[in-house]
Design a protein around this motif. Structure first.
Motif, PDB file in Angstrom:
ATOM      1  N   ALA A 159       0.947  -1.087   0.051  1.00  0.00           N
ATOM      2  CA  ALA A 159      -0.163   0.015  -0.045  1.00  0.00           C
ATOM      3  C   ALA A 159       0.768   1.298   0.007  1.00  0.00           C
ATOM      4  CB  ALA A 159      -0.962   0.027   1.114  1.00  0.00           C
ATOM      5  N   GLY A 160       2.022   1.101   0.841  1.00  0.00           N
ATOM      6  CA  GLY A 160       2.914   2.494   0.591  1.00  0.00           C
ATOM      7  C   GLY A 160       3.502   2.612  -0.565  1.00  0.00           C
ATOM      8  N   ARG A 163       0.914   4.246  -2.909  1.00  0.00           N
ATOM      9  CA  ARG A 163       0.448   5.523  -2.484  1.00  0.00           C
ATOM     10  C   ARG A 163       1.726   6.337  -3.481  1.00  0.00           C
ATOM     11  NH1 ARG A 163      -0.425   3.369   2.568  1.00  0.00           N
ATOM     12  NH2 ARG A 163      -2.654   3.559   2.973  1.00  0.00           N
ATOM     13  N   THR A 166       1.254   5.975  -7.666  1.00  0.00           N
ATOM     14  CA  THR A 166      -0.058   6.055  -8.179  1.00  0.00           C
ATOM     15  C   THR A 166       0.122   6.828  -9.505  1.00  0.00           C
ATOM     16  OG1 THR A 166      -1.104   6.376  -6.195  1.00  0.00           O
ATOM     17  CG2 THR A 166      -2.152   6.984  -8.173  1.00  0.00           C
ATOM     18  N   GLU A 173      -5.940   6.700 -10.442  1.00  0.00           N
ATOM     19  CA  GLU A 173      -5.988   7.201  -9.082  1.00  0.00           C
ATOM     20  C   GLU A 173      -7.112   6.646  -8.400  1.00  0.00           C
ATOM     21  OE1 GLU A 173      -5.657  11.404  -9.382  1.00  0.00           O
ATOM     22  OE2 GLU A 173      -3.669  11.485  -9.698  1.00  0.00           O
ATOM     23  N   VAL A 176      -6.836   3.044  -7.306  1.00  0.00           N
ATOM     24  CA  VAL A 176      -5.841   3.067  -5.973  1.00  0.00           C
ATOM     25  C   VAL A 176      -6.609   3.386  -4.978  1.00  0.00           C
ATOM     26  CG1 VAL A 176      -3.725   3.946  -5.101  1.00  0.00           C
ATOM     27  CG2 VAL A 176      -3.469   3.102  -7.431  1.00  0.00           C
ATOM     28  N   ALA A 177      -7.351   4.260  -4.749  1.00  0.00           N
ATOM     29  CA  ALA A 177      -8.000   4.623  -3.731  1.00  0.00           C
ATOM     30  C   ALA A 177      -9.142   3.605  -3.374  1.00  0.00           C
ATOM     31  CB  ALA A 177      -8.793   6.151  -3.998  1.00  0.00           C
ATOM     32  N   LEU A 180      -7.275   0.962  -1.895  1.00  0.00           N
ATOM     33  CA  LEU A 180      -7.084   0.850  -0.376  1.00  0.00           C
ATOM     34  C   LEU A 180      -7.951   0.864   0.473  1.00  0.00           C
ATOM     35  CD1 LEU A 180      -4.236   3.729  -1.175  1.00  0.00           C
ATOM     36  CD2 LEU A 180      -3.579   1.294  -0.629  1.00  0.00           C
ATOM     37  N   GLU A 278      -2.746  -3.312  -6.992  1.00  0.00           N
ATOM     38  CA  GLU A 278      -1.235  -3.546  -6.582  1.00  0.00           C
ATOM     39  C   GLU A 278      -0.319  -4.001  -7.632  1.00  0.00           C
ATOM     40  OE1 GLU A 278       2.376  -4.598  -5.220  1.00  0.00           O
ATOM     41  OE2 GLU A 278       0.974  -6.220  -5.580  1.00  0.00           O
TER      42      GLU A 278
END
Length: 302
Positions: A159-160, A163, A166, A173, A176-177, A180, A278
């Protein structure tokens, strides 16, 4: 014999190689020493082989066919050794001998390296792969703390990176949001704590002699079964994307796999979304734009 690493391994490790990592340069000598110390006879290096290890087909001193596997520290070979020992050949390739934790050397039973479950028709392949995976879901060893990553730990690192990397497109985007957010919700109440394969897919299931199909190449992790099953949902993603009914096929896969393995359908969908996004973001980050495009398109269906 010259232990030249296959191009696939060189390329894959090159995408993620930390600065100062000279494992590939040392690999030929590591392989020669591992063969000599175990009294093995080398047949050939498996090509194209894996993306994280060198696989050598060998015979032991008594003539038994075996596989010598050498993996760099970043592939967490000590965790693989511990998982294979814990499974004891049930559902997975049998460990014949493991090296020291820092050596990254495993001696494994010989399967049929050129025959994976992907050789079967798609519906049968999915069924056989799922049945193999089911046998791996057992309670982790009692002393597993610190030996295996948890799903929360592994996906936290991922996840890091998501972010930080992205893609600029608005759609990416948003994906990804969503991925997460799904992770946060899923980790809030995990239903079980099992030893998982970690990187399971059809190509990780090879034909065997003592049983028809066995899993290979785990990157074990401790967590819920839906996380392990999620990667299987997108198997043969190129075929899914090429099919006009790809979204419908994907929904049926989720339903069929969830019901056959008694996994919550919504949790399977959520982990499938996270893992697809991911993988897509990571593919773009390391310079594989075509793979990224396929994976992110697939994620829009979930």
């Amino acid at each position: 014999m010259a232990f030249e690493p296959p191009k696939r391994l060189v390329r894959a490790l090159g995408e993620t190689s930390p600065e100062g990592d000279d494992w590939l340069e040392r690999l030929p000598e590591l392989a020669r020493r591992a063969v000599a110390e175990r009294g093995l006879t080398v047949e050939r290096v498996q090509v194209p082989g894996g993306r994280s290890s060198l696989v050598v087909l060998v015979r032991t001193a008594d003539g038994t066919p075996a596989v010598l596997k050498l993996a760099p520290p970043r592939a967490r070979p000590a965790a693989e050794l511990a998982a294979l020992a814990h499974w004891g050949g049930l559902g997975a390739v049998r460990l014949l001998e493991g090296g020291a934790a820092d050596e990254g050397v495993l001696l494994l039973e010989r399967l049929h390296p050129d025959v994976s479950v992907r050789s079967l028709p798609e519906a049968r392949a999915l069924l056989e792969a799922a049945d193999t995976l089911r046998r791996l879901w057992v309670a982790p060893p009692e002393d597993a703390d610190g030996l295996f990553e948890t799903v929360a730990e592994r996906t936290g690192r991922q996840a890091g990176a998501m972010r930080a990397g992205t893609p600029p497109e608005a759609e990416a985007e948003a994906l990804v949001a969503a991925a997460l957010a799904a992770r946060e919700e899923l980790l809030a109440a995990p239903p079980e704590r099992l030893l998982l394969h970690g990187t399971f897919r059809q190509s990780k299931v090879l034909a065997g002699d003592r049983v028809p199909w066995l899993a290979v190449g785990p990157d074990p992790v401790v967590g819920e079964s839906a996380f392990d099953l999620a990667r299987l949902v997108r198997d043969r993603v190129e075929d899914l994307i090429a099919s006009p009914s790809g979204p419908a096929i994907t929904r049926r896969r989720i339903k069929r796999l969830a019901e056959s393995l008694e996994v919550d359908r919504d949790r399977l969908r959520g982990w499938t979304l996270f893992r697809a996004v991911e993988s897509g973001v990571r593919a773009r980050r390391v310079g594989r734009p075509k793979d990224a495009e396929l994976l992110l398109e697939f994620a829009t269906w979930l």
